[in-house]
Motif scaffolding. Structure first.
Motif, mmCIF file in Angstrom:
data_model
loop_
_atom_site.group_PDB
_atom_site.id
_atom_site.type_symbol
_atom_site.label_atom_id
_atom_site.label_comp_id
_atom_site.label_asym_id
_atom_site.label_seq_id
_atom_site.Cartn_x
_atom_site.Cartn_y
_atom_site.Cartn_z
ATOM 1 N N SER A 176 28.200 -47.012 -9.642
ATOM 2 C CA SER A 176 27.816 -46.882 -8.237
ATOM 3 C C SER A 176 27.309 -48.214 -7.698
ATOM 4 C CB SER A 176 26.739 -45.800 -8.096
ATOM 5 O OG SER A 176 26.294 -45.694 -6.769
ATOM 6 N N GLU A 177 26.501 -48.912 -8.490
ATOM 7 C CA GLU A 177 26.015 -50.233 -8.086
ATOM 8 C C GLU A 177 27.171 -51.220 -7.963
ATOM 9 O OE1 GLU A 177 22.314 -51.112 -8.042
ATOM 10 O OE2 GLU A 177 22.341 -48.955 -7.720
ATOM 11 N N THR A 178 28.097 -51.138 -8.904
ATOM 12 C CA THR A 178 29.266 -52.023 -8.887
ATOM 13 C C THR A 178 30.101 -51.808 -7.632
ATOM 14 O OG1 THR A 178 29.350 -52.112 -11.308
ATOM 15 C CG2 THR A 178 31.389 -52.621 -10.124
ATOM 16 N N LEU A 179 30.233 -50.554 -7.204
ATOM 17 C CA LEU A 179 31.047 -50.263 -6.026
ATOM 18 C C LEU A 179 30.404 -50.808 -4.749
ATOM 19 C CD1 LEU A 179 32.441 -46.681 -6.710
ATOM 20 C CD2 LEU A 179 33.332 -48.909 -7.383
ATOM 21 N N VAL A 180 29.067 -50.833 -4.695
ATOM 22 C CA VAL A 180 28.396 -51.470 -3.558
ATOM 23 C C VAL A 180 28.745 -52.955 -3.525
ATOM 24 C CG1 VAL A 180 26.150 -52.035 -2.530
ATOM 25 C CG2 VAL A 180 26.517 -49.790 -3.572
#
Length: 291
Positions: A176-180
Motif C-alpha cells: 500500500s505504501e509502495t502504491l502511494v
C-alpha cells in the motif's frame, strides 16, 4: 447495492461528535460541512514536537509522545485530506526531522524503541524499528503528491527505487505504501513500468483481504483504490469493488461508527481509531457515490 440514506451519514456524524477526538471532528467538518481547513491545521499542530516530528499518539495504537515516522505519515495524510496549504511550515519541519532520524541511505522505520516506555498495541514491537518501504515509500509518495522539495525526499526516493529493483514487498501494508509512491513519484515512465506488475503480485501478499466476506483484519481493494479515480482502481473488477462497498456500508455499527479488527492498548485508543475508521469509511462511500 444502492445509494445510502442520509441517516448513515447523520449517524456517523453523531458518533464522531460523541466519541471522536478533536482532529477527526475538525476533519469531518472540513470534508462534509465545508468548514475551513484551518481548524484541522490547528489540531495537527498540537501533535508536532519541537524537533519537527509528530507524536502524542497521532496514530492511536501507541501513546508515545515522542516523534515517530508513522505519526509524521498520519500528519501528511491528514493535511492532504483536509486540502490545507501544502507549503505549511509544519511539512518542512517534519522533513528536517525525517532527515535527522533516517538511515544514511534515507530510509526510515515506522517507530523507535522510545515507544516501549508507553502503552502500545501488541503489534507495535521491534519489527517496526527496521527501515523499509513501510513507511519510507508512503512518506515519499505523499510528499511528491504535495509537490514538496527537500533533500531528504531526494534520498528517500532514490532508496525506494533501489529497494523496488529487488522486487515488490511481501506484505500488503508495505505494498500500500509502495502504491502511494508509484502513483505520485515524478518519474512516470519508471513508475508505470513497475505498475504493470502490481496486479499479478497482489494475491501473493500477506494481510491482503480480497474476499469482502472475510471478516478478518487486512488490507482490502478499497484501501488501495479509495476513490474511483485512483490509479489502482483498474486492478479490480467492478463486482469486487461493489462487494467491498456493500461490506463497508454494512459494517456500520448501531452506535453510528465503524468497528476495528485489532486490539488497541486501551479504551481511548479504541474510540480514537474508530473515529479514524469511521471517517475513512465515509470518504470511501462518498467517493463511490454510495452516500
Amino acid at each position: 447495492m444502492g445509494i445510502m440514506t442520509d441517516s448513515i451519514l447523520d449517524n456517523a456524524r453523531a458518533f464522531i461528535l460523541r466519541e471522536g477526538r478533536l482532529l477527526e471532528r475538525r476533519l469531518f467538518a472540513t470534508l462534509f460541512q465545508a468548514a475551513p481547513a484551518g481548524g484541522v491545521m490547528d489540531s495537527l499542530r498540537a501533535y508536532q514536537n519541537p524537533d519537527g516530528g509528530f507524536g502524542h499518539g497521532l496514530e492511536p495504537d501507541k501513546r508515545c509522545p515522542d516523534s515517530l515516522p508513522i505519526d509524521v505519515e498520519i500528519a501528511f495524510q491528514t493535511l492532504l485530506a483536509a486540502g490545507g496549504p501544502l507549503a505549511e511550515p509544519m511539512v518542512s519541519r517534519a522533513c528536517d526531522w525525517l532527515a535527522m532520524v533516517a538511515a544514511p541511505d534515507g530510509a526510515v522505520p515506522l517507530a523507535f524503541p522510545v515507544m516501549e516506555a508507553y502503552p502500545r498495541a501488541v503489534h507495535w514491537s521491534d519489527w517496526t524499528y527496521t527501515p523499509g518501504l513501510n513507511p519510507t515509500a508512503g512518506l515519499a509518495g505523499l510528499l511528491h503528491q504535495m509537490g514538496a522539495d527537500h533533500p531528504w525526499l531526494t534520498r528517500a526516493t532514490d532508496w525506494c527505487w533501489s529497494a523496488l529493483e529487488d522486487g515488490f514487498p511481501g506484505d500488503a501494508h508495505a505494498m500500500s505504501e509502495t502504491l502511494v509512491f508509484l502513483e505520485h513519484v515524478p518519474d512516470r515512465d519508471r513508475a508505470e513500468r513497475l505498475a504493470q506488475r502490481v496486479g499479478e503480485w497482489l494475491p501473493k501478499l500477506s494481510h491482503y483481504r480480497a474476499d469482502p466476506a472475510d471478516p478478518s483484519y487486512g488490507v482490502t481493494p478499497l484501501h488501495l483504490a479509495p476513490t474511483p479515480g485512483s490509479r489502482w482502481r483498474r486492478l479490480f473488477a467492478d463486482d469486487v469493488i461493489e462487494g467491498h462497498l456493500d461490506r463497508l456500508a454494512g459494517d456500520q455499527q448501531p452506535d453510528g461508527g465503524w468497528a476495528i479488527t485489532w486490539e488497541p492498548p486501551g479504551a481511548a485508543s479504541t474510540l480514537e481509531y474508530r473515529g479514524i475508521e469511521t471517517l475513512r469509511a465515509l470518504r470511501v462511500l462518498t467517493a463511490y457515490q454510495r452516500i
